[in-house]
Write an enzyme that holds these catalytic residues in place. Structure first.
Site, PDB file in Angstrom:
ATOM      1  N   HIS A 187      70.599  17.991  34.986  1.00 22.05           N
ATOM      2  CA  HIS A 187      69.393  18.827  34.909  1.00 22.05           C
ATOM      3  C   HIS A 187      69.475  20.023  35.850  1.00 22.05           C
ATOM      4  CE1 HIS A 187      65.157  19.778  34.211  1.00 22.05           C
ATOM      5  NE2 HIS A 187      65.020  19.902  35.519  1.00 22.05           N
ATOM      6  N   TYR A 206      53.403  21.549  35.857  1.00 19.63           N
ATOM      7  CA  TYR A 206      53.750  20.124  35.869  1.00 19.63           C
ATOM      8  C   TYR A 206      52.430  19.367  35.748  1.00 19.63           C
ATOM      9  CZ  TYR A 206      58.577  20.987  37.266  1.00 19.63           C
ATOM     10  OH  TYR A 206      59.891  21.389  37.304  1.00 19.63           O
TER      11      TYR A 206
END
Length: 607
Positions: free
Chosen positions: A412, A229
């Protein structure tokens, strides 16, 4: 160029290419003579290439008045090749519903409605459900137009619904009759995902003063690890007056489509002139600068498969003005399972903004399950459920009196997610679903506009359920950020804007700790409060019984709630040990208009 004879055109007019309902055999003859070509429909609203080589190009329109989809298919094939395009639950070539085309030795062209069994063997369907509208063969390309009902009431056909449609397709060689019992798994089948039944909504026209900007990563070298990330702080372009974001879309570095998993742009909720620490590095790394917790308010999001989001004409995301900070944080999730090295990336999100303000400010809210490793899915599970709760106590204190209108939603999960749906509950009564996808794919996470916005009032609850398939995993799958971990969330796009940013849950800490201690005493598992939750779940001896015990724990335990404002602080309330939402009157399944045919799944929505 080859076309049709007058005789063929006459036959098509009288029988519409052998109407499916009244003819058992769906055969059409495209006689390759030099005569004028059959006219194709002038315009289709949607289109996509099915494969990277562009041998298959599909156009389609949706008619919600007749519940019929019109297709135009272009297939680049040689005269000695046959092909099939069809639908299945998750893109597999087995147990699929096919539209099959081939030509015989006399160069006459044929089509049939067919299906494959669990071994991949192809069979003619006794009930032919495609209506052929036109066709032509031109320069090694077969072009055929046809239509099919959303639901044909044929158990060998795949009902079209509002979720992801998985298209499977292949090309075979040397066949001059219907390929009965051909094993389609040996023909290098491929698959593509689309949102077939798109909502019938107009695309708002941009004002003339609309302009664009992009927030992108600064040519990042993607780390040689599976999951990263990446965080990058930067500034918005100058906007002295308030603007509305009216559209945004993914801006993906060419060649990196396979490693950029999802992207978010967060606004940093600080006063104008306050500087947010500069950061350009892994978001989960130790030592990242303090002060970035204020960067939580989502103003743009994209995930694999997502198309551009056009906001409805009455709403826009507020941005700019004298009281608005220009600080933003870009987060890019890189999924690099093959550990590529030296890959540069400058992906991000492109924004369309206008100073012509709309009626409502819009916002993005996150609901579902907290990103935390207190949640786990046992191995070897076919459809294990996680349930995330946005409880009524949270919406009661956080939503405006008139409520909010959800106009779009993005579901998601990570790799094992198979089904996701959001229930809407008011006073114990289940209302129509907010969003759902019963054939969900983590590789196609489109932002779906809702045909009818969901009106959520203070005191309503939203229950997000995700179902997972871990049948090929030998270890527990833990809740977390890695692509091999799991998530269960939805990003809700709504108006008018309120201060509720996150409404997510996890199991109460006391409940999971007590269960882990019980497993040590009862089953002899090497769990310990000195270990983290991940290591504890890895220490469980997973059997059908222990998996059932964990499932029952999640279904019955109190919650730990995140009822969070945009600055990350929680709304006042009792959030630890909160009760789960109870549905006293479930929503009745929508019946299929098919006597003698069983329903498919949970509340299948055909129209």
């Amino acid at each position: 160029m080859s076309g049709f004879t007058a005789a063929f055109s006459s036959q098509m007019a009288s029988c519409q290419w052998v109407t499916a309902r009244c003819c058992h055999l769906l055969i059409f003859f495209l006689v390759l003579l030099k005569t004028p070509q059959v006219e194709c429909r002038r315009h289709y609203r949607y289109s996509t290439y099915l494969d990277s080589l562009r041998r298959f190009h599909l156009w389609w329109d949706v008619n919600y008045n007749t519940n019929v989809v019109n297709f135009r298919l272009l297939a680049v094939v040689n005269p000695d090749e046959w092909f099939a395009v069809g639908y299945s639950q998750y893109g597999k070539a087995t147990n699929a519903d096919y539209f099959v085309h081939w030509s015989d030795k006399k160069k006459m062209h044929h089509c049939k409605d067919a299906w494959s069994d669990g071994d991949g063997l192809l069979h003619i369907d006794d009930q032919q459900d495609y209506t052929i509208l036109s066709g032509r063969y031109n320069n090694h390309a077969m072009i055929v137009e046809y239509e099919r009902a959303f639901d044909t009431c044929d158990n060998y056909d795949f009902p079209f619904d509002n979720g992801t449609t998985h298209i499977t397709f292949f090309i075979g060689k040397g066949q001059f009759d219907f390929p009965e019992d051909a094993n389609v798994t040996l023909l290098s089948p491929n698959s593509q995902r689309i949102l077939l039944l798109k909502p019938d909504l107009p695309t708002p026209v941009h004002p003339k003063d609309t302009w664009t900007f992009t927030i992108v990563a600064p040519k990042v070298t993607i780390p040689a690890k599976e999951t990263t990330y990446w965080w990058y702080t930067t500034n918005l372009p100058p906007m002295p007056d308030k603007h509305h974001i009216i559209q945004f879309e993914g801006y993906i570095n060419k060649g990196n489509e396979d490693v950029v998993h999802h992207i978010e742009v967060f606004h940093c909720e600080v006063a104008p002139g306050v500087k947010v620490p500069y950061y350009n590095g892994p978001g989960l790394a130790e030592g990242k600068p303090k002060g970035l917790k204020v960067c939580r308010k989502v103003i743009g999001a994209w995930a694999m498969g997502a198309a551009p989001l056009h906001l409805p004409s009455e709403a826009g995301y507020p941005i700019g003005g004298s009281k608005y900070s220009s600080n933003v944080l870009l987060e890019v999730h890189y999924n690099n399972p093959t550990i590529k090295r030296g890959v540069k990336d400058a992906s991000g999100i492109k924004f369309y903004v206008t100073p012509t303000l709309r009626k409502h400010d819009a916002g993005i809210m996150e609901v579902g399950i907290e990103y935390i490793n207190k949640m786990a899915i046992p191995p070897r599970q076919k459809m294990f459920k996680f349930v995330g709760d946005c409880i009524s106590e949270c919406t009661k204190v956080a939503l405006p009196p008139s409520g909010i209108h959800i106009f779009a939603s993005q579901l998601h999960t990570h790799l094992t997610g198979k089904k996701v749906y959001i229930q809407h509950v008011r006073d114990g009564i289940e209302l129509p679903l907010v969003n759902w996808d019963y054939h969900y794919s983590p590789h196609y996470q489109t932002i779906k506009m809702l045909q009818t916005p969901a009106h959520i009032l203070p005191g309503d609850a939203m229950v997000t359920t995700c179902e997972y398939d871990t049948s090929d995993r030998e270890k527990a799958t833990i809740g977390g950020f890695a692509i091999s971990d799991e998530m269960c969330v939805s990003y809700l796009h709504y108006y008018p804007l309120c201060n509720l940013e996150v409404c997510k849950s996890s199991i109460e800490t006391k409940a999971i700790d007590k269960w882990l201690n019980f497993m040590k005493r009862w089953d002899g598992d090497k769990t310990s409060m000195k270990k983290g939750y991940r290591d504890n779940f890895y220490s469980i001896r997973w059997t059908p019984l222990t998996s059932h015990l964990l499932d029952n724990l999640f279904k019955t335990s109190p919650l730990s709630m995140q009822c969070n404002q945009s600055d990350g602080t929680r709304f006042p309330g009792r959030w630890e040990g909160a009760p789960q939402t109870q549905i006293k009157l479930p929503l009745e399944p929508i019946p299929r208009k098919c006597p003698g045919v069983t329903n498919h799944g949970h509340n299948v929505v055909i129209v």
